[in-house]
Design a protein around this motif. Sequence first.
Motif, mmCIF file in Angstrom:
data_model
loop_
_atom_site.group_PDB
_atom_site.id
_atom_site.type_symbol
_atom_site.label_atom_id
_atom_site.label_comp_id
_atom_site.label_asym_id
_atom_site.label_seq_id
_atom_site.Cartn_x
_atom_site.Cartn_y
_atom_site.Cartn_z
ATOM 1 N N UNK A 336 -9.495 -1.667 -15.208
ATOM 2 C CA UNK A 336 -9.574 -0.362 -14.562
ATOM 3 C C UNK A 336 -8.891 -0.328 -13.199
ATOM 4 N N UNK A 337 -8.430 -1.489 -12.727
ATOM 5 C CA UNK A 337 -7.772 -1.550 -11.415
ATOM 6 C C UNK A 337 -6.270 -1.340 -11.575
ATOM 7 N N UNK A 338 -5.680 -1.914 -12.618
ATOM 8 C CA UNK A 338 -4.270 -1.642 -12.909
ATOM 9 C C UNK A 338 -4.227 -0.329 -13.685
ATOM 10 N N UNK A 339 -3.917 0.743 -12.983
ATOM 11 C CA UNK A 339 -4.059 2.080 -13.548
ATOM 12 C C UNK A 339 -2.758 2.678 -14.066
ATOM 13 N N UNK A 340 -1.600 2.238 -13.544
ATOM 14 C CA UNK A 340 -0.337 2.854 -13.928
ATOM 15 C C UNK A 340 0.773 1.811 -14.037
ATOM 16 N N UNK A 341 1.669 2.032 -14.981
ATOM 17 C CA UNK A 341 2.887 1.238 -15.102
ATOM 18 C C UNK A 341 4.088 2.177 -15.160
ATOM 19 N N UNK A 342 5.158 1.798 -14.456
ATOM 20 C CA UNK A 342 6.395 2.576 -14.466
ATOM 21 C C UNK A 342 7.565 1.631 -14.717
ATOM 22 N N UNK A 343 8.588 2.102 -15.423
ATOM 23 C CA UNK A 343 9.800 1.281 -15.512
ATOM 24 C C UNK A 343 10.448 1.168 -14.146
ATOM 25 N N UNK A 344 11.203 0.106 -13.955
ATOM 26 C CA UNK A 344 11.828 -0.156 -12.658
ATOM 27 C C UNK A 344 12.663 1.029 -12.175
ATOM 28 N N UNK A 345 13.301 1.733 -13.108
ATOM 29 C CA UNK A 345 14.157 2.858 -12.715
ATOM 30 C C UNK A 345 13.358 3.999 -12.097
ATOM 31 N N UNK A 346 12.034 4.008 -12.308
ATOM 32 C CA UNK A 346 11.179 5.044 -11.741
ATOM 33 C C UNK A 346 10.370 4.502 -10.562
ATOM 34 N N UNK A 347 10.946 3.566 -9.824
ATOM 35 C CA UNK A 347 10.212 2.933 -8.728
ATOM 36 C C UNK A 347 9.766 3.943 -7.674
ATOM 37 N N UNK A 348 10.572 4.985 -7.433
ATOM 38 C CA UNK A 348 10.211 5.970 -6.414
ATOM 39 C C UNK A 348 8.926 6.702 -6.801
ATOM 40 N N UNK A 349 8.801 7.047 -8.080
ATOM 41 C CA UNK A 349 7.589 7.697 -8.562
ATOM 42 C C UNK A 349 6.388 6.764 -8.413
ATOM 43 N N UNK A 350 6.603 5.489 -8.733
ATOM 44 C CA UNK A 350 5.530 4.515 -8.584
ATOM 45 C C UNK A 350 5.099 4.340 -7.144
ATOM 46 N N UNK A 351 6.065 4.284 -6.217
ATOM 47 C CA UNK A 351 5.747 4.142 -4.800
ATOM 48 C C UNK A 351 4.958 5.347 -4.293
ATOM 49 N N UNK A 352 5.368 6.532 -4.717
ATOM 50 C CA UNK A 352 4.689 7.752 -4.276
ATOM 51 C C UNK A 352 3.249 7.778 -4.768
ATOM 52 N N UNK A 353 3.046 7.403 -6.029
ATOM 53 C CA UNK A 353 1.701 7.391 -6.593
ATOM 54 C C UNK A 353 0.828 6.353 -5.895
ATOM 55 N N UNK A 354 1.404 5.177 -5.632
ATOM 56 C CA UNK A 354 0.660 4.107 -4.962
ATOM 57 C C UNK A 354 0.272 4.516 -3.550
ATOM 58 N N UNK A 355 1.145 5.231 -2.861
ATOM 59 C CA UNK A 355 0.859 5.646 -1.494
ATOM 60 C C UNK A 355 -0.294 6.641 -1.434
ATOM 61 N N UNK A 356 -0.293 7.620 -2.332
ATOM 62 C CA UNK A 356 -1.350 8.634 -2.313
ATOM 63 C C UNK A 356 -2.695 8.037 -2.698
ATOM 64 N N UNK A 357 -2.710 7.246 -3.749
ATOM 65 C CA UNK A 357 -3.925 6.554 -4.152
ATOM 66 C C UNK A 357 -5.034 7.437 -4.684
ATOM 67 N N UNK A 358 -4.750 8.724 -4.908
ATOM 68 C CA UNK A 358 -5.796 9.619 -5.412
ATOM 69 C C UNK A 358 -6.065 9.384 -6.891
ATOM 70 N N UNK A 359 -4.992 9.174 -7.642
ATOM 71 C CA UNK A 359 -5.134 8.975 -9.082
ATOM 72 C C UNK A 359 -4.920 7.517 -9.485
ATOM 73 N N UNK A 360 -4.411 6.720 -8.569
ATOM 74 C CA UNK A 360 -4.065 5.335 -8.905
ATOM 75 C C UNK A 360 -4.862 4.348 -8.072
ATOM 76 N N UNK A 361 -4.911 3.117 -8.556
ATOM 77 C CA UNK A 361 -5.428 2.000 -7.760
ATOM 78 C C UNK A 361 -4.300 0.978 -7.614
ATOM 79 N N UNK A 362 -3.922 0.341 -8.700
ATOM 80 C CA UNK A 362 -2.792 -0.585 -8.674
ATOM 81 C C UNK A 362 -1.696 -0.074 -9.608
ATOM 82 N N UNK A 363 -0.508 0.091 -9.060
ATOM 83 C CA UNK A 363 0.659 0.559 -9.796
ATOM 84 C C UNK A 363 1.595 -0.621 -10.007
#
Length: 367
Positions: A336-363
């Motif tokens: 339940x801690x690793x909540x999201x996975x993104x392909x490397x090409x979508x790193x910006x989306x992953x960084x944004x999600x990780x920064x907000x932390x509202x829906x994610x824990x570990x990206x």
Amino acid sequence: MAHIESTGNIPKKMKAVVNYAPGDFRLEEVDVPEIGPEEVLIKVGGCGICAGDVKTFHGAARIWGGDGQPAYVKPPVIPGHEFYGKVVALGEGASKKYGLKLGDWATSEQIIPCGICRYCLRGEYWMCEVHNIYGYQKHDAEGGFAEYMRFPATARNHKLPEGFPLHMAPYIEPLGCAIHAVERADIQLDDVVVIAGIGPLGFGMLQTARLKNPKLLIAIDAKEKRLNLAKELGADLVMNPLKEDVVAKVKDLTDGYGCDVYIHASGNPKGVHQGMNMIRKLGRYVEFSVFNEPTLLDWSIIGDVKEIEIRGAHLSPYTYPAAIRFIQEGKVKAEDIITHEFPLVEFEKGMELAEKGDESIKVVLVP
């Protein structure tokens, strides 16, 4: 020429995220690293996005050298230090040194100690004076936001055992850090323990502290979703500082004395003041945070008022074997801690999600 054992079919070029400056991370095609004696090449399976990566992206002074701080990041460099991968090449002597063979799954501790400084020679390698860490210093320590990655000759590498749940492997590094912080806290059976800041590290601290079986284990965070998960993962009580006076509540629970142990992992200066007011006289305060701004405090409370024992916690010395075992045996739950996975090409989306932390824990980024 030194002998290199390889699986073959290793390309010359690879995709990687490159950090050039604050706010300037680019997906590029770069050379696949070449390895030498006692070095290892892995094909990256995944790499977690750390809060430190987000702070690097935003130019935190502690990392980039502002406000009188020494520069830590040396661009251009490939970020990422929460990685794992499959061994695809071994330099001469690497197999014997690390117990690795081609096809093994492996990880490497985030610090690459020099092996010759005062701290390394004393076995205190996590405080190495050179202090190269994957993802921050070019050439010496390129990170895991890439398809391939080199482990230098002085790296501390670990084979992942048969049957290890590989999708949880990016949590090994945060958990190793969490274990070290809990060990620094020296938790006793009769202690009231507070974990402040329930992110990926905080969840690891919470579950590791639970294994110590203290009298009362309290989790504090401003995000209700994380507090709900903290209940499931071992917290006796959870508190939201935006909704209640957490200092007063902890003191009420302890006959007015305060908690015995306070572990701070939020990186928020308010958490420092909260802890100093909440902890009892002669209590133990453990700090594991990278702050974006200085924290001002009347130090009288440390000595004259409470004689608090303050302990820093840095990285994960000697804790990777325990972290790997805890995850494999289910003593620490990472599902339940690793909540999201993104392909490397979508790193910006992953960084944004990780920064907000509202829906994610570990990206996690997956090449």
